[in-house]
Design a protein around this motif. Structure first.
Motif, PDB file in Angstrom:
ATOM      1  N   ILE A 183       0.836  -1.535  -0.400  1.00 55.75           N
ATOM      2  CA  ILE A 183      -0.233   0.360   0.362  1.00 55.75           C
ATOM      3  C   ILE A 183       1.109   1.416  -0.253  1.00 55.75           C
ATOM      4  N   ALA A 184       2.217   1.137   0.881  1.00 48.94           N
ATOM      5  CA  ALA A 184       2.368   2.728   0.982  1.00 48.94           C
ATOM      6  C   ALA A 184       3.301   2.735  -0.465  1.00 48.94           C
ATOM      7  N   GLU A 185       3.886   1.384  -1.296  1.00 45.57           N
ATOM      8  CA  GLU A 185       4.474   1.809  -2.255  1.00 45.57           C
ATOM      9  C   GLU A 185       3.437   2.130  -3.402  1.00 45.57           C
ATOM     10  N   ARG A 186       2.152   1.589  -3.403  1.00 46.71           N
ATOM     11  CA  ARG A 186       0.911   2.003  -4.267  1.00 46.71           C
ATOM     12  C   ARG A 186       0.581   4.183  -4.243  1.00 46.71           C
ATOM     13  N   PHE A 187       0.365   3.884  -3.645  1.00 45.19           N
ATOM     14  CA  PHE A 187       0.282   5.431  -2.981  1.00 45.19           C
ATOM     15  C   PHE A 187       1.664   6.040  -2.662  1.00 45.19           C
ATOM     16  N   GLY A 188       2.513   5.814  -2.529  1.00 53.95           N
ATOM     17  CA  GLY A 188       2.990   6.871  -2.244  1.00 53.95           C
ATOM     18  C   GLY A 188       3.409   7.393  -0.698  1.00 53.95           C
ATOM     19  N   LEU A 189       3.095   6.087   0.168  1.00 54.07           N
ATOM     20  CA  LEU A 189       3.145   6.757   1.894  1.00 54.07           C
ATOM     21  C   LEU A 189       5.037   6.469   2.424  1.00 54.07           C
ATOM     22  N   VAL A 190       4.876   6.987   3.245  1.00 52.32           N
ATOM     23  CA  VAL A 190       5.916   6.368   4.086  1.00 52.32           C
ATOM     24  C   VAL A 190       5.687   5.620   5.220  1.00 52.32           C
ATOM     25  N   ALA A 191       6.803   4.616   5.619  1.00 51.48           N
ATOM     26  CA  ALA A 191       5.833   3.269   6.303  1.00 51.48           C
ATOM     27  C   ALA A 191       6.513   3.904   7.707  1.00 51.48           C
ATOM     28  N   THR A 205       1.615  -0.489  11.439  1.00 52.25           N
ATOM     29  CA  THR A 205       2.221   0.326  10.665  1.00 52.25           C
ATOM     30  C   THR A 205       1.306   1.811  10.743  1.00 52.25           C
ATOM     31  N   PHE A 206       2.318   2.729  10.403  1.00 53.81           N
ATOM     32  CA  PHE A 206       1.189   3.992  10.025  1.00 53.81           C
ATOM     33  C   PHE A 206       2.100   4.289   8.882  1.00 53.81           C
ATOM     34  N   LEU A 207       1.146   4.069   7.630  1.00 58.01           N
ATOM     35  CA  LEU A 207       1.686   4.870   6.658  1.00 58.01           C
ATOM     36  C   LEU A 207       1.455   5.896   6.235  1.00 58.01           C
ATOM     37  N   LEU A 208       2.163   6.625   6.320  1.00 60.17           N
ATOM     38  CA  LEU A 208       1.460   8.606   6.190  1.00 60.17           C
ATOM     39  C   LEU A 208       1.940   9.415   4.796  1.00 60.17           C
TER      40      LEU A 208
END
Ligand SMILES: C[S@@+](CC[C@H](N)C(=O)[O-])C[C@H]1O[C@@H](n2cnc3c(N)ncnc32)[C@H](O)[C@@H]1O
Length: 243
Positions: A183-191, A205-208
């Motif tokens: 999900i982080a990779e697909r939406f460009g989020l920082v984990a 895990t928080f994805l911001l």
């Protein structure tokens, strides 16, 4: 009552039968388990305050729903909590009513096969629209169930332009952690990982969104210190490794 049943099961049944009964009761939501540590809720509440989401979708209702509903009620944010077990639908909606906060945010979607009933969830999502905060804490871990089945809905569920936070519980499980990183990779989020010290072995895990990671600096140092940045997975390469 629940603790009396638990005591009887513990003392009367032989070990394998006892473990099987307790596991079945837990996974069916008949026996309450320890909920997440208070640091988790403190961090979530601070992030709600700092990020000010406007539309939240949760999978797996419980104590978390109280916190989300309290924020939603006071801030005008929309909230939908998806729950597989009608006992918890009733319990959590009742708890919200007793707290005099927003009620009926918990929607019953039974599990069908590996995930929640996709068709029913799709209809709810049509009515709700995309979210800028998604909390993935369900369905309950039972044989044959696959949290990754959520990926089918991600493009409609997560508002790419607006997403602030995607939070996954149970990322101590390798397949849930792998889902978080996809999900982080697909939406460009920082984990960022958080080890839940009050619930043995549990991790979140928080994805911001990159534009919102500064919110972490506004946390109290004692809370900020609990969040560990997750290193991006090394890119695959055809080059032979240097020795
Ligand atoms: C991991 S719990 C979700 C809990 C919720 N997101 C929270 O953090 O409080 C997954 C499922 O267990 C059930 N459940 C909720 N709270 C529970 C509790 N305290 N004990 C046992 N089962 C619970 C519900 O069916 C829920 O969908």
């Amino acid at each position: 009552m629940v603790s009396k049943v638990r005591t009887i099961v513990r003392h009367v049944l032989p070990r394998p039968a006892r473990d099987a009964v307790l596991k079945a009761a837990h996974t069916r939501g008949l026996m309450p388990w320890a909920t997440k540590g208070f640091e988790v809720w403190l961090i979530v509440q601070h992030l709600l305050l700092l990020l000010r989401p406007q539309a939240m979708v949760e999978f797996g209702s419980g104590r978390s729903t109280d916190y989300l509903a309290e924020y939603a009620h006071k801030s005008g944010c929309r909230l939908m909590s998806i729950e597989e077990n009608w006992i918890y639908v009733a319990k959590v909606n009742l708890a919200l009513r007793l707290l005099m906060t927003r009620t009926n945010v918990v929607r019953h979607v039974p599990v069908k096969g590996e995930w929640y009933d996709h068709a029913r969830f799709d209809r709810l999502l049509d009515a709700f629209g995309p979210a800028d905060f998604v909390f993935i804490d369900g369905p309950v871990d039972r044989e044959g169930r696959e949290r990754a089945a959520i990926e089918r809905h991600l493009d409609r569920l997560i508002d790419l332009a607006e997403v602030k936070l995607v939070l996954l519980d149970d990322t101590q499980r390798p397949e849930v952690k792998a889902l978080a990183l996809r999900i982080a990779e697909r939406f460009g989020l920082v984990a960022y990982d958080l080890a839940d010290t009050h619930k043995e072995g549990n991790a979140l895990t928080f994805l911001l969104a990159p534009g919102h990671t500064a919110a972490l600096d506004a946390l109290a140092p004692s809370l900020r210190a609990l969040l560990e940045p997750v290193a991006a997975p090394a890119a695959a390469t055809d080059e032979p490794a240097l020795t």
